[in-house]
Design an enzyme around this catalytic site. Sequence first.
Site, PDB file in Angstrom:
ATOM      1  N   VAL A  40       0.343   4.675   5.010  1.00  0.00           N
ATOM      2  CA  VAL A  40      -0.241   3.582   5.797  1.00  0.00           C
ATOM      3  C   VAL A  40       0.859   2.586   6.207  1.00  0.00           C
ATOM      4  O   VAL A  40       0.798   1.987   7.282  1.00  0.00           O
ATOM      5  CB  VAL A  40      -1.403   2.890   5.033  1.00  0.00           C
ATOM      6  CG1 VAL A  40      -2.005   1.768   5.864  1.00  0.00           C
ATOM      7  CG2 VAL A  40      -2.485   3.903   4.675  1.00  0.00           C
ATOM      8  N   GLY A  41       1.886   2.475   5.374  1.00  0.00           N
ATOM      9  CA  GLY A  41       3.030   1.615   5.727  1.00  0.00           C
ATOM     10  C   GLY A  41       3.609   1.996   7.084  1.00  0.00           C
ATOM     11  O   GLY A  41       3.979   1.136   7.895  1.00  0.00           O
ATOM     12  N   CYS A  68       1.715   0.675  -9.029  1.00  0.00           N
ATOM     13  CA  CYS A  68       2.765   1.196  -8.151  1.00  0.00           C
ATOM     14  C   CYS A  68       4.054   1.501  -8.899  1.00  0.00           C
ATOM     15  O   CYS A  68       4.772   2.421  -8.552  1.00  0.00           O
ATOM     16  CB  CYS A  68       3.034   0.229  -7.011  1.00  0.00           C
ATOM     17  SG  CYS A  68       3.499  -1.403  -7.581  1.00  0.00           S
ATOM     18  N   GLY A  82       0.837  -1.202   0.000  1.00  0.00           N
ATOM     19  CA  GLY A  82       0.000   0.000   0.000  1.00  0.00           C
ATOM     20  C   GLY A  82       0.864   1.242   0.000  1.00  0.00           C
ATOM     21  O   GLY A  82       2.028   1.225  -0.425  1.00  0.00           O
ATOM     22  N   SER A  83       0.310   2.311   0.507  1.00  0.00           N
ATOM     23  CA  SER A  83       1.006   3.606   0.446  1.00  0.00           C
ATOM     24  C   SER A  83       2.049   3.742   1.567  1.00  0.00           C
ATOM     25  O   SER A  83       1.908   3.109   2.621  1.00  0.00           O
ATOM     26  CB  SER A  83      -0.021   4.725   0.588  1.00  0.00           C
ATOM     27  OG  SER A  83      -0.705   4.567   1.819  1.00  0.00           O
ATOM     28  N   PRO A  84       3.060   4.574   1.358  1.00  0.00           N
ATOM     29  CA  PRO A  84       4.037   4.812   2.431  1.00  0.00           C
ATOM     30  C   PRO A  84       3.377   5.342   3.708  1.00  0.00           C
ATOM     31  O   PRO A  84       3.789   4.975   4.808  1.00  0.00           O
ATOM     32  CB  PRO A  84       4.970   5.862   1.819  1.00  0.00           C
ATOM     33  CG  PRO A  84       4.845   5.673   0.340  1.00  0.00           C
ATOM     34  CD  PRO A  84       3.430   5.235   0.099  1.00  0.00           C
ATOM     35  N   GLU A 137       5.574  -3.305   1.013  1.00  0.00           N
ATOM     36  CA  GLU A 137       5.665  -3.045  -0.438  1.00  0.00           C
ATOM     37  C   GLU A 137       4.931  -1.731  -0.665  1.00  0.00           C
ATOM     38  O   GLU A 137       3.705  -1.691  -0.692  1.00  0.00           O
ATOM     39  CB  GLU A 137       5.001  -4.196  -1.219  1.00  0.00           C
ATOM     40  CG  GLU A 137       5.720  -5.542  -1.098  1.00  0.00           C
ATOM     41  CD  GLU A 137       6.981  -5.618  -1.947  1.00  0.00           C
ATOM     42  OE1 GLU A 137       7.269  -4.670  -2.694  1.00  0.00           O
ATOM     43  OE2 GLU A 137       7.675  -6.641  -1.855  1.00  0.00           O
TER      44      GLU A 137
END
Length: 470
Positions: A198-199, A250, A194-196, A216
């Site tokens: 939410v990462g 992505c 997902g997105s940085p 990822e």
Amino acid sequence: MTDYSDNRYFKLFEKQKANQFAVGRTHYKERLKKLKALQFALEKTYKQELRDALYADFKKPQLETDLTEIYPVVDEINFVASNLKSWLKRQKVDTPLALLGSSSWIKNEPKGVCLIISPWNFPVNLTFGPLVSAIAAGNTVILKPSEMTPHTSKVMQAIVSDLFNDNEVALLEGDVEVSQELLKLPFNHIFFTGSPQVGKIVMKAASEHLTSVTLELGGKSPVIIDDTSNLDKAVKKIIFGKFLNAGQTCIAPDYVFINDSIKAEFIQTFKTTLKAFYSENPSESDSLGRIVNQKHFERLKSYLDDASSRNASIEVGGVSDEKDNYIEPTLVFEVSEDSELMQNEIFGPILPVKTYKVIDEVIDYINSKEKPLALYIFSKNKKRTTQIINNTRAGSTCINHNLLQFLNHNLPFGGSNNSGIGKSHGYFGFLEFSNQRSVLKQHTLGAVDLLMPPYSSFKQKLVDLTIKWF
Ligand code: NAD
């Protein structure tokens, strides 16, 4: 010990925890049987349902579903089938002289109970792809796909409950709260795509239990086209890579750097190729998907409005249709650095282009940003290609094409820092879900046995000699 009994998913988690050793003890043939059943479901039983669901979710063209959702998972399974036996064998390692009398090996053991959280943009590929690695490594798994592609999640849920008991693999539909609740549990590994932004939330939650993570993530992946490249071919490939999945990929090109001398030719080639691919009116083309939902449509529309208000020049496209979540493939020049388009990952069919005179400008620019997930180079100049690779950092690079690096299962796939932590695909994905347990077995009396207390000057001499000679 923390008490998790009031967590909504505690019972499911406990079931998998209780079953993890039984699953972990399975022979490689049993694991392959499960993977082959998944393959059959994707290729045969559920193929049409998946195509229909992805079309219902964001009008994904059938060919793109087959190529980017089904094929990569099937290919991953075939690759695992050819290699799992050897990956699970104990791997003998050399013994240093100082440890004479012993032997050592590495055993890849399952991590245990794993959580896989996936995004909406390639929902099947990015949910079942990591699942293949997790099953190969002998784990139990809870899957949480994105709430933004509900039709696809429903079919995936049907596949999972058809093939697995929930004490081995379970899929939970639902929105962000489901992930938030799951993240409180002490999983042995979390694989997040997902997105940085939410990462970071995932990594913070994982740190509570010192759970290992694979992240990822995404970011802005640049393309560099120099004056030696075959422009015709480069533009064709970039249009394919950028507008596949309506730009919601992505590793899609996020922005392009072209040599100043080829600007006019680039725009003309882009226009001609775009028309050849998607016709005069791309909104009527069956080869172009849509933006996943209204929220993302509005985000992209606001990026375009923001660029226009800062005097960007839209050379191609720019049309949008709110009723259909449609954004026309768009090419923008003169985009200011502080505009939304340059500040955020675009994740849609808008391509800003920057021009450069010397390659060092490009290298400096890329290095002033977060490390990208992918960096693409279109050039016939080997020296320059090497110069770019050696002086930048990125999760992956593809030379004279784009996206294809994802499809080679012999390559690790993943980012670096802001674009990701850890790798997936093939052996690298299997390792991510395994603990490399090191084992040393002592067979006879070893040198260290001579050095036990009480220490003496003789033993000190032995240590001195060991340091000097071994
Ligand atoms: P996202 O980060 O918004 O959501 C991903 C998942 O996290 C979803 O399942 C969602 O339900 C969950 N989630 C969202 N907010 C959460 C929160 N606060 N707490 C817990 N869970 C939460 O990403 P997205 O919009 O689904 O996907 C787009 C992003 O994913 C882009 O940045 C893209 O580059 C990246 N991506 C990366 C890869 C890769 O392989 N590196 C692949 C596809 C997409």
